[in-house]
Design a protein around this motif. Structure first.
Motif, short mmCIF file in Angstrom:
data_model
loop_
_atom_site.label_atom_id
_atom_site.label_comp_id
_atom_site.label_asym_id
_atom_site.label_seq_id
_atom_site.Cartn_x
_atom_site.Cartn_y
_atom_site.Cartn_z
N SER A 136 0.82 -1.22 0.00
CA SER A 136 0.00 0.00 0.00
C SER A 136 0.86 1.27 0.00
N ASN A 137 2.19 1.10 -0.12
CA ASN A 137 3.11 2.26 -0.13
C ASN A 137 2.96 3.14 1.11
N LEU A 138 2.82 2.48 2.26
CA LEU A 138 2.70 3.20 3.53
C LEU A 138 3.89 2.85 4.42
N ARG A 139 4.05 3.62 5.49
CA ARG A 139 5.16 3.38 6.42
C ARG A 139 4.61 3.04 7.80
N ILE A 140 5.44 2.45 8.63
CA ILE A 140 5.03 2.04 9.97
C ILE A 140 4.58 3.24 10.81
N GLU A 141 4.95 4.44 10.39
CA GLU A 141 4.53 5.66 11.11
C GLU A 141 3.01 5.84 11.13
N ILE A 142 2.29 5.10 10.28
CA ILE A 142 0.82 5.21 10.33
C ILE A 142 0.28 4.57 11.61
N ASN A 143 1.08 3.72 12.25
CA ASN A 143 0.62 2.98 13.44
C ASN A 143 0.82 3.78 14.73
N THR A 144 -0.22 3.74 15.57
CA THR A 144 -0.14 4.25 16.94
C THR A 144 -0.66 3.15 17.85
N THR A 145 0.18 2.71 18.79
CA THR A 145 -0.23 1.65 19.72
C THR A 145 -0.68 2.28 21.04
N LEU A 146 -1.92 1.99 21.42
CA LEU A 146 -2.47 2.54 22.67
C LEU A 146 -2.01 1.70 23.86
N ALA A 147 -1.73 2.39 24.94
CA ALA A 147 -1.33 1.72 26.19
C ALA A 147 -2.34 2.04 27.29
N GLU A 148 -2.01 1.65 28.51
CA GLU A 148 -2.90 1.86 29.64
C GLU A 148 -3.09 3.35 29.93
N PHE A 149 -4.19 3.66 30.64
CA PHE A 149 -4.39 5.02 31.15
C PHE A 149 -3.29 5.37 32.12
N THR A 150 -2.84 6.61 32.07
CA THR A 150 -1.97 7.12 33.13
C THR A 150 -2.86 7.60 34.28
N LYS A 151 -2.24 7.89 35.43
CA LYS A 151 -3.02 8.46 36.54
C LYS A 151 -3.64 9.79 36.12
N LYS A 152 -2.91 10.53 35.28
CA LYS A 152 -3.41 11.82 34.79
C LYS A 152 -4.67 11.62 33.93
N ASP A 153 -4.68 10.59 33.09
CA ASP A 153 -5.87 10.28 32.28
C ASP A 153 -7.08 10.03 33.19
N SER A 176 -7.43 -1.15 38.59
CA SER A 176 -7.62 -1.48 37.17
C SER A 176 -6.36 -2.10 36.58
N GLY A 177 -5.49 -2.61 37.44
CA GLY A 177 -4.29 -3.30 36.96
C GLY A 177 -3.29 -2.38 36.30
N GLY A 178 -3.18 -1.16 36.84
CA GLY A 178 -2.23 -0.20 36.29
C GLY A 178 -2.81 0.65 35.17
N GLY A 179 -4.15 0.84 35.19
CA GLY A 179 -4.77 1.76 34.24
C GLY A 179 -5.34 1.12 32.99
N HIS A 180 -5.67 -0.19 33.04
CA HIS A 180 -6.31 -0.80 31.87
C HIS A 180 -7.62 -0.05 31.62
N PRO A 181 -7.77 0.60 30.45
CA PRO A 181 -8.92 1.49 30.24
C PRO A 181 -10.28 0.85 30.48
N GLN A 182 -10.49 -0.36 29.96
CA GLN A 182 -11.79 -1.00 30.11
C GLN A 182 -12.09 -1.29 31.59
N LEU A 183 -11.06 -1.76 32.31
CA LEU A 183 -11.25 -2.06 33.73
C LEU A 183 -11.44 -0.78 34.55
N ALA A 184 -10.69 0.27 34.20
CA ALA A 184 -10.81 1.55 34.90
C ALA A 184 -12.22 2.12 34.74
N ILE A 185 -12.74 2.10 33.51
CA ILE A 185 -14.09 2.63 33.26
C ILE A 185 -15.14 1.78 33.97
#
Length: 199
Positions: A136-153, A176-185
């Protein structure tokens, strides 16, 4: 389904760092790919970026679909895309193996979207593989990997819910196991129901 028809929840973490990366990818490539484990907020992030980029967005959810079904749907959408006045399309839960038929039709869809000036947001448990990026003539920069919520989030979410006390953010992050979004919500929702009573 139309994305603007379903409003976003009021109490969301902005996650500005991620949204900035996604916006830059859309601006540079017309495509962004959101990866991350289950419950990390990929669908919500895709809807947030859609809401930031106009109202005429549609969404396709491929959760649990087999490669053959996915390939067929991608091809159909690519064929009809020019006849719709879309600004963007979310391809949600693209978790089937990217076998040749899926890969070919995903590339066809992206090509069709480029010709029609339609932005594409893809969510998946996995990062885009090298075959997809190459064809597709794309680069890995198109990817963003989401991580856990921070305390600030979590503080941000609680603030929007008018919950006072920084200890709640700390406690929510912990349970929430260190900010797992689904568990935190889920924890926050249960605490709202109990009136933030720990008895």
């Amino acid at each position: 389904s139309p994305v603007s028809a379903v409003p976003l929840p009021n109490a969301l973490a902005n996650r500005d760092k991620y949204l900035k990366q996604l916006s830059q990818s859309l601006e540079s490539f017309g495509v962004c790919w959101i990866s991350g484990a289950a419950g990390m907020g990929k669908t919500v992030a895709s809807r947030m970026i859609a809401h930031q980029n106009g109202n005429a967005w549609a969404s396709l959810n491929f959760r649990g679909q087999l490669g053959e079904q996915v390939a067929s749907t991608l091809s159909e959408i690519a064929n009809v895309m020019p006849s719709f006045d879309l600004q963007g399309l979310i391809i949600d839960d693209l978790d089937c193996p990217l076998e040749t038929s899926v890969l070919d039709n995903l590339n066809y869809l992206i090509h069709s979207a480029n010709r029609s000036d339609v932005l594409i947001v893809i969510t998946s448990a996995s990062q885009p593989n090298s075959d997809f990026l190459f064809t597709s003539n794309l680069r890995i920069e198109i990817n963003t990997t989401l991580a856990e919520f921070t305390k600030k989030d979590i503080e941000e979410i609680l603030e929007k819910m008018k919950v006072e006390g920084k200890h709640w953010a700390q406690y929510t992050h912990l349970v929430s196991g260190g900010g797992h979004p689904q568990l935190a919500i889920a924890f926050i929702q249960s605490m709202v129901t109990s009136g933030w009573n720990t008895d």
